[in-house]
Design a protein around this motif. Sequence first.
Motif, mmCIF file in Angstrom:
data_model
loop_
_atom_site.group_PDB
_atom_site.id
_atom_site.type_symbol
_atom_site.label_atom_id
_atom_site.label_comp_id
_atom_site.label_asym_id
_atom_site.label_seq_id
_atom_site.Cartn_x
_atom_site.Cartn_y
_atom_site.Cartn_z
ATOM 1 N N ILE A 261 0.856 -1.182 0.000
ATOM 2 C CA ILE A 261 0.000 0.000 0.000
ATOM 3 C C ILE A 261 0.891 1.231 0.000
ATOM 4 O O ILE A 261 2.006 1.214 0.540
ATOM 5 N N ARG A 262 0.385 2.280 -0.602
ATOM 6 C CA ARG A 262 1.148 3.519 -0.724
ATOM 7 C C ARG A 262 0.743 4.458 0.409
ATOM 8 O O ARG A 262 -0.443 4.620 0.687
ATOM 9 N N TYR A 263 1.758 5.060 1.039
ATOM 10 C CA TYR A 263 1.505 6.071 2.069
ATOM 11 C C TYR A 263 1.946 7.400 1.448
ATOM 12 O O TYR A 263 3.146 7.678 1.368
ATOM 13 N N PRO A 264 0.991 8.224 0.997
ATOM 14 C CA PRO A 264 1.385 9.453 0.294
ATOM 15 C C PRO A 264 2.271 10.340 1.184
ATOM 16 O O PRO A 264 1.917 10.612 2.332
ATOM 17 N N GLN A 319 5.691 1.443 -10.216
ATOM 18 C CA GLN A 319 4.633 1.573 -11.211
ATOM 19 C C GLN A 319 3.357 0.880 -10.714
ATOM 20 O O GLN A 319 2.262 1.445 -10.787
ATOM 21 N N ALA A 320 3.523 -0.333 -10.164
ATOM 22 C CA ALA A 320 2.343 -1.049 -9.642
ATOM 23 C C ALA A 320 1.656 -0.231 -8.562
ATOM 24 O O ALA A 320 0.435 -0.265 -8.417
ATOM 25 N N ALA A 321 2.460 0.535 -7.806
ATOM 26 C CA ALA A 321 1.901 1.308 -6.693
ATOM 27 C C ALA A 321 1.391 2.678 -7.133
ATOM 28 O O ALA A 321 0.806 3.394 -6.323
ATOM 29 N N SER A 322 1.607 3.041 -8.399
ATOM 30 C CA SER A 322 1.351 4.416 -8.889
ATOM 31 C C SER A 322 1.977 5.412 -7.922
ATOM 32 O O SER A 322 1.357 6.406 -7.528
ATOM 33 N N ASP A 327 6.741 9.268 -1.579
ATOM 34 C CA ASP A 327 5.791 8.336 -0.969
ATOM 35 C C ASP A 327 6.549 7.235 -0.227
ATOM 36 O O ASP A 327 7.740 7.012 -0.475
ATOM 37 N N LEU A 328 5.845 6.549 0.638
ATOM 38 C CA LEU A 328 6.416 5.378 1.305
ATOM 39 C C LEU A 328 5.541 4.179 0.928
ATOM 40 O O LEU A 328 4.316 4.278 0.976
ATOM 41 N N LEU A 329 6.199 3.085 0.523
ATOM 42 C CA LEU A 329 5.426 1.887 0.213
ATOM 43 C C LEU A 329 5.590 0.894 1.359
ATOM 44 O O LEU A 329 6.693 0.689 1.854
ATOM 45 N N ARG A 345 -6.588 -2.749 7.167
ATOM 46 C CA ARG A 345 -6.580 -1.917 8.375
ATOM 47 C C ARG A 345 -5.565 -0.785 8.255
ATOM 48 O O ARG A 345 -5.825 0.349 8.663
ATOM 49 N N LEU A 346 -4.432 -1.116 7.651
ATOM 50 C CA LEU A 346 -3.417 -0.075 7.437
ATOM 51 C C LEU A 346 -3.955 1.018 6.515
ATOM 52 O O LEU A 346 -3.696 2.194 6.702
ATOM 53 N N ARG A 347 -4.729 0.563 5.503
ATOM 54 C CA ARG A 347 -5.269 1.525 4.545
ATOM 55 C C ARG A 347 -6.154 2.558 5.269
ATOM 56 O O ARG A 347 -6.026 3.764 5.050
#
Length: 527
Positions: A261-264, A319-322, A327-329, A345-347
């Motif tokens: 998941i991406r953390y903007p 790329q998969a994460a856009s 950002d932090l993945l 839940r993280l999302r």
Amino acid sequence: MTGLVAERSPEAVNPKLPTGEIEVVVEHYEVLNECEVLPFPVSDEEQMRKVSEELRIKHRYVDLRRPTMYQKLAVRAACVRNIRQYLDESGFLEIETPIMTKSTPEGARDYLVPYRLEPGKFYALPQSPQQYKQLLMVAGVERYYQIAKCFRDEAQRADRQPEFTQLDLEMSFVTQEDVIEVAEGVTRFVCNRVIEEFDLPLSPVSEFPRLTYDDALARFGTDKPDLRFGLELFDVTEIASESEFGVFRSAVEAGGIVRGIRYPGGAALSRKQIADMETFAKEFGAKGLAHLPVAASNDEEAKGIARFFSKEQLAKITQAASAEPGDLLLFVADRQSVTLNVLARLRNEIGDRCGLRDPMRLAFCWVLDFPLVLWDEEEGRWEASHHPFTSPKASDLEYLESDPGRVRADCYDIVCNGVEWASGSIRIHRPDVQARVFSLLGIDEASQQERFGHILQAFRLGAPPHGGIAPGIDRLVMLLLGEDNIREVMAFPKVGGGYDPLMDAPSEVDAAQLRELGILIETDPED
Ligand code: ASP
């Protein structure tokens, strides 16, 4: 009291009060009742914030004098009024069904009521009116609804109470699409009317997007996605299996998956903040939480798990994460169920931290095509994913015995802002199919007769195809008011463990009453 209304003298004017410019010059008065000092200052909202909830509920009749509390009751009443208006005008008949009845399974324990005339026999309070509404369809009612009290003895949470209210509805000769149309219609009508009437700070509710269960899980990790924001999960299982990172590779080799998941803007988080996220993930069963900051330029030193991947692999991941620089993945590698649950839940957590869960929006959606049954690891058996009366999809019926896990149901949920709001399905109406589903759920023939003989018999006497749904009314009021505590939207709620501090219920009863009921209380000598 009688008297003359007069203007206040200038020094007595209080602009904070609606009546602050006038006063009554009393000519005659009578004390109707005396009032002791109140247990808390109802006219001071600031002070009220410090009062314990239990004290407020113990004196609920005082607490409800506050205009903010009255408003909640008024919003609730308006929801019910508008529900009735919409459904009455759509040809539905409101019908009450019994509270003292037989157990109807919705996944919780029953509340039992002893039967005095035959000690040892009990009524059960309904976990829902499910069976009665189906019987009403057999009776030819065609369109039924009820503002129904349901009783479930289950673990309490902020959004659960032992007794709560549903809008229960059922229709005959319908497809899933027909029920969806009515349920979405009534929801939008009620929400938009109430938002307007009370000038609530919410955008109007428009058409609900639809997701399948599989889609919801793949994109959001849960069948209760909060669609107020994006941040969809992304799959890196394939890249992970080819990487040098042992943790990822062994998870994939053991049949697991790797998703992220991406953390903007999360690349700016401190070590401590990242460690906190990891602790959060571990609380929900993750073994760890891998992180990968997305560098602003190619020359930046590789951080997090970047060193385990080639440049091409890193490019594929971002790329998969856009993902964008800064950002932090975050990644979880585990069994599918653990990975998805933790990331879901993280999302929501990231959504909260980044201010993406807009309190002014109600993001309703449909989740469709649930599996009929789910495997219960602990019990080692199949469990109904909704309840045992849900119809398998006709095209999957042939797999009911040979491969139950692949059978989909004609089952649909309404989810709003990450919370399940309504659950419904097309029902089984044929006795042979119902008996097969009962057997799959481990209910043998003798128990089928004993527990559900009445409904199997009704299905033999001309039962039409039928289906319905049951949205929660308490939860609707919570959503409209932005409340996350269900007790705030109920006039007389219970506190932890189902205790009612106002009435002091449950409480002990007379020995004579117990004798009459044939009940002997055994106390555990260990206690
Ligand atoms: N009886 C179900 C429940 O209470 C709703 C339904 O299937 O209509 O969740």
